[in-house]
Design a protein around this motif. Structure first.
Motif, PDB file in Angstrom:
ATOM      1  N   LEU A  51      15.491   4.740 -11.442  1.00 19.63           N
ATOM      2  CA  LEU A  51      13.944   3.695 -11.826  1.00 19.63           C
ATOM      3  C   LEU A  51      13.612   4.023 -13.204  1.00 19.63           C
ATOM      4  O   LEU A  51      13.946   4.937 -13.953  1.00 19.63           O
ATOM      5  N   CYS A  52      12.760   2.676 -13.550  1.00 15.71           N
ATOM      6  CA  CYS A  52      12.455   3.428 -15.255  1.00 15.71           C
ATOM      7  C   CYS A  52      10.616   3.055 -15.039  1.00 15.71           C
ATOM      8  O   CYS A  52      10.289   3.787 -15.555  1.00 15.71           O
ATOM      9  N   MET A  53      10.001   2.573 -13.692  1.00 15.56           N
ATOM     10  CA  MET A  53       9.068   3.161 -13.183  1.00 15.56           C
ATOM     11  C   MET A  53       7.946   2.700 -11.817  1.00 15.56           C
ATOM     12  O   MET A  53       9.196   1.992 -10.396  1.00 15.56           O
ATOM     13  N   ILE A  54       7.735   3.230 -11.228  1.00 15.83           N
ATOM     14  CA  ILE A  54       6.852   3.044 -10.225  1.00 15.83           C
ATOM     15  C   ILE A  54       5.253   2.420  -9.998  1.00 15.83           C
ATOM     16  O   ILE A  54       4.828   2.889 -10.314  1.00 15.83           O
ATOM     17  N   LEU A  55       5.324   1.223  -8.976  1.00 17.37           N
ATOM     18  CA  LEU A  55       4.256   1.012  -9.012  1.00 17.37           C
ATOM     19  C   LEU A  55       3.370   1.109  -8.018  1.00 17.37           C
ATOM     20  O   LEU A  55       4.535   1.005  -6.762  1.00 17.37           O
ATOM     21  N   SER A  56       1.813   1.746  -7.426  1.00 14.44           N
ATOM     22  CA  SER A  56       1.502   1.825  -5.682  1.00 14.44           C
ATOM     23  C   SER A  56       0.797   1.278  -5.798  1.00 14.44           C
ATOM     24  O   SER A  56      -1.059   1.227  -6.499  1.00 14.44           O
ATOM     25  N   ASP A  57       0.705   0.224  -4.160  1.00 10.78           N
ATOM     26  CA  ASP A  57      -0.380  -0.474  -4.325  1.00 10.78           C
ATOM     27  C   ASP A  57      -1.127   0.264  -3.755  1.00 10.78           C
ATOM     28  O   ASP A  57      -1.086   0.523  -1.935  1.00 10.78           O
ATOM     29  N   SER A  58      -2.302   1.121  -4.281  1.00 11.82           N
ATOM     30  CA  SER A  58      -2.932   2.035  -3.524  1.00 11.82           C
ATOM     31  C   SER A  58      -4.710   2.302  -3.964  1.00 11.82           C
ATOM     32  O   SER A  58      -4.848   1.869  -5.420  1.00 11.82           O
ATOM     33  N   SER A  59      -5.973   2.798  -3.729  1.00 13.02           N
ATOM     34  CA  SER A  59      -7.004   3.659  -4.485  1.00 13.02           C
ATOM     35  C   SER A  59      -6.280   4.966  -4.768  1.00 13.02           C
ATOM     36  O   SER A  59      -5.516   5.282  -3.749  1.00 13.02           O
ATOM     37  N   LEU A  60      -7.150   4.749  -5.561  1.00 14.30           N
ATOM     38  CA  LEU A  60      -6.731   6.336  -6.582  1.00 14.30           C
ATOM     39  C   LEU A  60      -6.519   7.333  -5.465  1.00 14.30           C
ATOM     40  O   LEU A  60      -5.713   8.603  -5.240  1.00 14.30           O
ATOM     41  N   LEU A  61      -7.436   7.827  -4.646  1.00 10.69           N
ATOM     42  CA  LEU A  61      -7.423   8.422  -3.454  1.00 10.69           C
ATOM     43  C   LEU A  61      -6.870   8.375  -2.094  1.00 10.69           C
ATOM     44  O   LEU A  61      -6.777   8.918  -1.653  1.00 10.69           O
ATOM     45  N   ASP A  62      -6.078   7.800  -2.591  1.00 10.45           N
ATOM     46  CA  ASP A  62      -4.963   7.615  -1.063  1.00 10.45           C
ATOM     47  C   ASP A  62      -4.191   7.942  -1.467  1.00 10.45           C
ATOM     48  O   ASP A  62      -3.972   8.073  -2.139  1.00 10.45           O
ATOM     49  N   VAL A  63      -3.137   8.237   0.002  1.00 11.15           N
ATOM     50  CA  VAL A  63      -2.492   8.933   0.229  1.00 11.15           C
ATOM     51  C   VAL A  63      -1.189   8.795  -0.925  1.00 11.15           C
ATOM     52  O   VAL A  63      -0.393   9.007  -1.383  1.00 11.15           O
ATOM     53  N   HIS A  64      -0.929   7.264  -1.357  1.00  5.06           N
ATOM     54  CA  HIS A  64      -0.445   6.372  -1.754  1.00  5.06           C
ATOM     55  C   HIS A  64      -0.915   6.116  -3.643  1.00  5.06           C
ATOM     56  O   HIS A  64       0.053   5.541  -4.375  1.00  5.06           O
ATOM     57  N   GLY A  65      -2.067   7.349  -3.737  1.00  3.17           N
ATOM     58  CA  GLY A  65      -2.139   7.473  -5.217  1.00  3.17           C
ATOM     59  C   GLY A  65      -1.560   8.907  -5.565  1.00  3.17           C
ATOM     60  O   GLY A  65      -0.789   8.505  -6.093  1.00  3.17           O
TER      61      GLY A  65
END
Length: 398
Positions: A51-65
């Motif tokens: 992988l070259c990078m990761i994008l996460s659709d999430s707020s900062l303090l959520d489990v995907h942040g």
């Protein structure tokens, strides 16, 4: 650099976000979309794809942040640029994100041209790649040989002895309701590995679809928090401005509108942040359970098909309960992720310690899971198995 070497992992449940990103950069990057972080880092720990990078659709303090970012670092992939797709970013969010190792924010609605420019810049000017030695990789948890041998021998004997019971239960389930005899769901076990978890079906065929309607009956919800939330809702219905806007005077400084009324964005976001579900879900007198389902649950007969999971190596006879994805993705903190480093099991410490003796808090259950990981041995397992027998016939209807 060709497209094969430019793979992006996108964690998002929103089809609009996935579509917008694919349209913006799909001609340059290969987008691999994942609906939640557990599926992603389970594949990340087993796949050799670069992988070259990761994008996460999430707020900062959520489990995907930040929680997901920390887990990725523990897996040894902290060098990958980690972008977050967010609704907004305050100065405080930016400071917290930088200190947590987040590369940058991508604001919604997504501007395709700006996104492509930002990701292309990242590829041309990558962040310095730190040595993997600087990150603490999660050690692969392997079941000790003697424990695995014990599981295979005991499971084989039990399965052969219980074949007539399996046949009787299967007939009763089919007679009472339509649907399959066996039920499986995806569970998260040792090392966050995902597998198919088998049980006798004890609920209506559409039980999963009804779960959202029954979450208010969850025994792990905090009654005090629920009461505070109800009171807060009443106050907010009357009070449309936050304290900051009231002090400023002249109306709301951050208004949001729907078809009926205006509401202060600060109040709305505070309400959203306070609306956190418990990690575990357990419903007393669950209306989805069938008549034969109540009997096989109270005698734990519904758990017997998991012997097949034990033979396959997904689980052990004794260990921490493997969790549904929606529960496991909420347990990513260092304090409680320890439970996933031990074996997943049919029965375990918390079942024999607390089951049938009244309500147990989420904190107590997680602590018992951690205690098992710290102390498990073949002799400890035998002791738990012996204590499981009287715990099978319990009166608590859960």
């Amino acid at each position: 650099m060709n497209k094969e070497n430019k793979k992006i992992a996108l964690i998002s449940k929103d089809p609009k976000v996935i579509d917008a990103i694919e349209k913006a950069v799909g001609d340059t990057f290969e987008i691999n979309a994942f609906t939640n972080g557990i599926i992603f880092y389970n594949q990340l720990s087993t796949s050799s794809d670069e992988l070259c990078m990761i994008l996460s659709d999430s707020s900062l303090l959520d489990v995907h942040g930040v929680a997901l970012k920390n887990t990725i670092e523990k897996l040894g992939f902290g060098h990958l640029p980690f972008f977050m797709v967010v609704d907004k970013a305050t100065p405080t969010d930016i400071i917290n994100a930088i200190s947590s190792g987040v590369t940058d924010f991508i604001l919604k609605p997504i501007n395709g041209k700006q996104l492509k420019t930002r990701l292309d810049f990242q590829m041309k000017h990558p962040s310095p790649k730190k040595k993997n030695l600087e990150y603490t990789a999660l050690k692969e948890s392997k079941t000790p040989f003697i424990k695995r041998l014990f599981d295979i021998v005991v499971c084989s004997f039990i399965l052969l002895a219980l074949l007539p019971l399996f046949l009787i239960v299967a007939i009763l389930i089919k007679l009472e309701s339509r649907g399959p005899v066996f039920y499986y769901s995806y569970r998260v076990g040792t090392g966050y590995n995902i597998f198919k978890f088998y049980k006798f079906r004890s609920m209506d065929p559409d039980a999963d679809a009804k779960l959202q309607q029954l979450k208010h009956l969850n025994q792990y919800n905090d009654p005090e928090e629920e009461e505070e939330e109800k009171q807060s809702e009443v106050v907010n219905e009357v009070k449309e401005l936050c304290e900051f806007c009231e002090q400023a005077g002249g109306g709301c400084l951050q208004p949001l509108y729907d078809d009926n009324k205006m509401v202060c964005e600060k109040i709305l976001m505070a309400k959203k942040d306070s609306n956190k579900d418990a990690a575990f879900i357990k419903i007393k007198d669950d209306p989805r359970v069938t008549r034969i389902g109540k009997f096989i649950r109270n005698t734990s007969i519904d758990e017997l098909p998991q012997l097949w999971n034990v033979l396959r190596g997904d689980m052990s006879l004794v260990g921490n309960r493997p969790l549904p994805l929606y529960e496991a993705e909420k347990i990513t903190t260092d304090k409680y992720s320890l439970r996933f480093l031990g074996p997943a099991g049919i029965t375990g410490l918390w079942q024999v310690e607390k089951r049938g003796r009244g309500a147990m808090s989420e904190e107590e259950r997680l602590s018992l899971d951690n205690d098992y990981v710290k102390n498990f041995s073949i002799w400890f397992d035998i002791k738990i198995l012996l204590r499981t027998i009287p715990a099978l016939f319990q009166s608590e209807n859960v």
